[in-house]
Design an enzyme around this catalytic site. Structure first.
Site, mmCIF file in Angstrom:
data_model
loop_
_atom_site.group_PDB
_atom_site.id
_atom_site.type_symbol
_atom_site.label_atom_id
_atom_site.label_comp_id
_atom_site.label_asym_id
_atom_site.label_seq_id
_atom_site.Cartn_x
_atom_site.Cartn_y
_atom_site.Cartn_z
ATOM 1 N N ASP A 109 36.801 43.714 31.969
ATOM 2 C CA ASP A 109 37.356 44.208 33.469
ATOM 3 C C ASP A 109 36.049 43.889 34.369
ATOM 4 O O ASP A 109 36.040 43.361 35.222
ATOM 5 C CB ASP A 109 37.865 45.378 33.512
ATOM 6 C CG ASP A 109 39.199 45.446 32.843
ATOM 7 O OD1 ASP A 109 39.916 44.403 32.615
ATOM 8 O OD2 ASP A 109 39.899 46.552 32.938
ATOM 9 N N THR A 166 37.732 46.948 25.080
ATOM 10 C CA THR A 166 39.170 46.462 24.464
ATOM 11 C C THR A 166 38.603 46.005 22.882
ATOM 12 O O THR A 166 39.130 46.478 22.000
ATOM 13 C CB THR A 166 39.862 45.277 24.873
ATOM 14 O OG1 THR A 166 40.548 45.896 25.938
ATOM 15 C CG2 THR A 166 40.979 45.013 23.966
ATOM 16 N N THR A 204 32.185 33.302 49.948
ATOM 17 C CA THR A 204 33.658 32.944 49.982
ATOM 18 C C THR A 204 34.537 33.453 49.045
ATOM 19 O O THR A 204 34.217 33.872 47.948
ATOM 20 C CB THR A 204 33.524 31.218 49.780
ATOM 21 O OG1 THR A 204 35.005 30.940 50.030
ATOM 22 C CG2 THR A 204 33.074 30.918 48.516
ATOM 23 N N GLN A 205 35.947 33.676 49.674
ATOM 24 C CA GLN A 205 36.957 34.020 48.702
ATOM 25 C C GLN A 205 37.218 33.066 47.450
ATOM 26 O O GLN A 205 38.007 33.426 46.632
ATOM 27 C CB GLN A 205 38.320 34.473 49.559
ATOM 28 C CG GLN A 205 38.002 35.487 50.335
ATOM 29 C CD GLN A 205 39.315 35.744 51.052
ATOM 30 O OE1 GLN A 205 40.307 35.402 51.023
ATOM 31 N NE2 GLN A 205 39.080 36.623 52.193
ATOM 32 N N CYS A 206 36.666 31.779 47.765
ATOM 33 C CA CYS A 206 37.203 30.755 46.832
ATOM 34 C C CYS A 206 36.362 30.722 45.436
ATOM 35 O O CYS A 206 35.405 31.403 45.660
ATOM 36 C CB CYS A 206 36.897 29.241 47.298
ATOM 37 S SG CYS A 206 37.880 28.844 48.807
ATOM 38 N N ASP A 266 35.888 52.670 28.872
ATOM 39 C CA ASP A 266 36.379 51.465 29.285
ATOM 40 C C ASP A 266 35.541 50.983 30.562
ATOM 41 O O ASP A 266 34.972 51.585 31.406
ATOM 42 C CB ASP A 266 37.775 51.735 30.009
ATOM 43 C CG ASP A 266 38.639 50.649 30.406
ATOM 44 O OD1 ASP A 266 40.032 50.599 29.683
ATOM 45 O OD2 ASP A 266 38.279 50.099 31.151
ATOM 46 N N SER A 267 35.376 49.670 30.628
ATOM 47 C CA SER A 267 34.577 49.138 31.714
ATOM 48 C C SER A 267 35.003 49.312 33.044
ATOM 49 O O SER A 267 34.141 49.109 34.063
ATOM 50 C CB SER A 267 34.075 47.374 31.569
ATOM 51 O OG SER A 267 35.185 46.796 31.734
ATOM 52 N N SER A 268 36.101 49.989 33.492
ATOM 53 C CA SER A 268 36.545 50.321 34.730
ATOM 54 C C SER A 268 35.710 51.593 35.068
ATOM 55 O O SER A 268 35.654 51.878 36.307
ATOM 56 C CB SER A 268 38.001 50.728 34.869
ATOM 57 O OG SER A 268 38.889 49.764 34.242
HETATM 58 N N1 ASP Z 1 40.233 47.706 30.091
HETATM 59 C C1 ASP Z 1 39.270 47.034 29.310
HETATM 60 C C2 ASP Z 1 37.786 47.022 29.857
HETATM 61 O O1 ASP Z 1 37.358 46.388 30.614
HETATM 62 C C3 ASP Z 1 39.700 45.637 29.194
HETATM 63 C C4 ASP Z 1 38.736 44.973 28.115
HETATM 64 O O2 ASP Z 1 37.903 45.164 27.670
HETATM 65 O O3 ASP Z 1 39.138 43.618 28.207
HETATM 66 O O4 ASP Z 1 37.115 48.040 29.401
#
Ligand code: ASP
Length: 341
Positions: free
Chosen positions: A91, A14, A276-278, A58-60
């Site tokens: 992300d 972003t 753990t999920q915590c 985008d880091s996804s």
């Molecule tokens: N979707 C964006 C990413 O991870 C979100 C961000 O940068 O905050 O690339």
């Protein structure tokens, strides 16, 4: 003292995104020149160069190949620069920072990840402050030694150890959490380093590990999880490591089918890592009856490691061809400060 040289590595996220004119969706944009993006950087007395990923992502869309490129950019430029700032989407930043901490053995220079919730071109962006402070931290030294010779995330006034973080908020500027480890620094009028919590440099030569093995899965437990789901995951062809996200202090159902499925998988050579999920606290197998069985059948306790760190550590260790007892020991040993035993 000679002028401090920094390399800013722009991977996307972003921080450098613009809105698509047609759809309005945010997408990465190549600003070309760092000083065009952030003219204020010219006010620092540092020599700042930049490296831009092509394409910016985008880091996804982060992949192991991306991590390898990032590790190689840092190692190829390691001697030339005093510190590195990595602009990255939020992300998956916690995954990348964790992975880089494992890939860069004997790191003695700062690698500071940052990003933002609002693009830098937006008036109210959090990106400018995050970026400027990350640059200052990457350059900061005590005499000739960098103050933060490790992989860290700088976000909204806090510097956190990279492999201890999770992204816990999708819209607050305060988006990262380090539930089990104190901030490495807190930033207000001054940058106050928590020196005792920062890794010490070992002055050895950087060793870069680029062999990663992605034969890993994550299974998050939930009440009502079916035998079909557990068995389907454990039957994945070639699976070597399973991150089992358990409840509380590492607890899981005591149903016979469940324990039997895990036991059979372990006998087939799959390493099961109990995380753990915590967001805070530690796995303590044997504390409750609901974890005693896991310990007995050979599930490996992950102490207070995050899922992000557990996944990347497993890929890293499997990439080193560790198996059996050696793998178990490495999973339970803090390699880069990622867990507390
Ligand atoms: N979707 C964006 C990413 O991870 C979100 C961000 O940068 O905050 O690339």
């Amino acid at each position: 003292m000679s002028q401090i040289a920094l390399l800013v590595i722009n991977t996307g996220g972003t921080i450098g995104m613009v809105a698509d004119k047609q759809t309005g969706a945010l997408k990465p944009f190549d600003f070309g020149n760092l000083y065009q993006m952030m003219p204020v950087l010219g006010n620092f007395d540092y020599a700042i160069d930049s490296y831009t990923f092509n394409p910016l992502i985008d880091s996804s869309n982060v992949t192991p190949a991306f991590w390898i490129e990032l590790a190689n950019v840092i190692s190829n430029n390691y001697e030339k620069y005093d510190g590195f700032v990595v602009l990255h989407g939020t992300d998956t930043m916690a995954y990348s920072a964790s992975m880089l901490s494992f890939m860069l053995e004997n790191l003695n220079k700062p690698v500071i990840f940052t990003g933002s919730q609002l693009p830098i071109g937006v008036v109210r962006s959090d990106g400018r402050d995050n970026f400027i402070t990350a640059v200052e931290i990457a350059a900061d030294r005590q005499f000739d030694t960098p103050k933060v010779p490790e992989v860290a995330i700088y976000f909204e006034n806090k510097l956190l150890r990279g492999n201890r973080t999770n992204k816990f908020n999708a819209e607050n500027f305060n988006a990262f959490l380090s539930g089990n480890y104190p901030p490495l620094a807190e930033v207000g009028v001054y940058i106050r380093y928590n020196t005792d919590s920062i890794l010490k440099p070992n002055f050895r030569n950087l060793k870069v590990h680029t062999a990663l093995n992605t034969s890993v899965a994550v299974l998050k437990l939930f009440p009502g999880i079916s035998q079909n789901i557990v068995n389907a995951v454990l039957a994945i062809d070639g699976l070597k490591g399973l991150i089992l996200e358990t409840y509380g202090a590492g607890n899981a159902p005591t149903d016979e089918w469940f324990v039997d499925s895990l036991r059979t998988a372990i006998e087939r050579g799959i390493t099961i890592y109990n995380v753990t999920q915590c967001k805070g606290g530690s796995v303590e197998m044997g504390k409750y009856e609901t974890s005693a069985m896991l310990e007995k059948i050979g599930v490996v306790g992950g102490f207070d490691i995050t899922t992000e760190s557990a996944v990347t550590k497993m890929m890293f260790l499997l990439g080193q061809n560790l198996t059996g007892h050696e793998l178990v020991i490495a999973l339970q040993t803090p390699l880069r400060g990622e867990l507390t035993v």
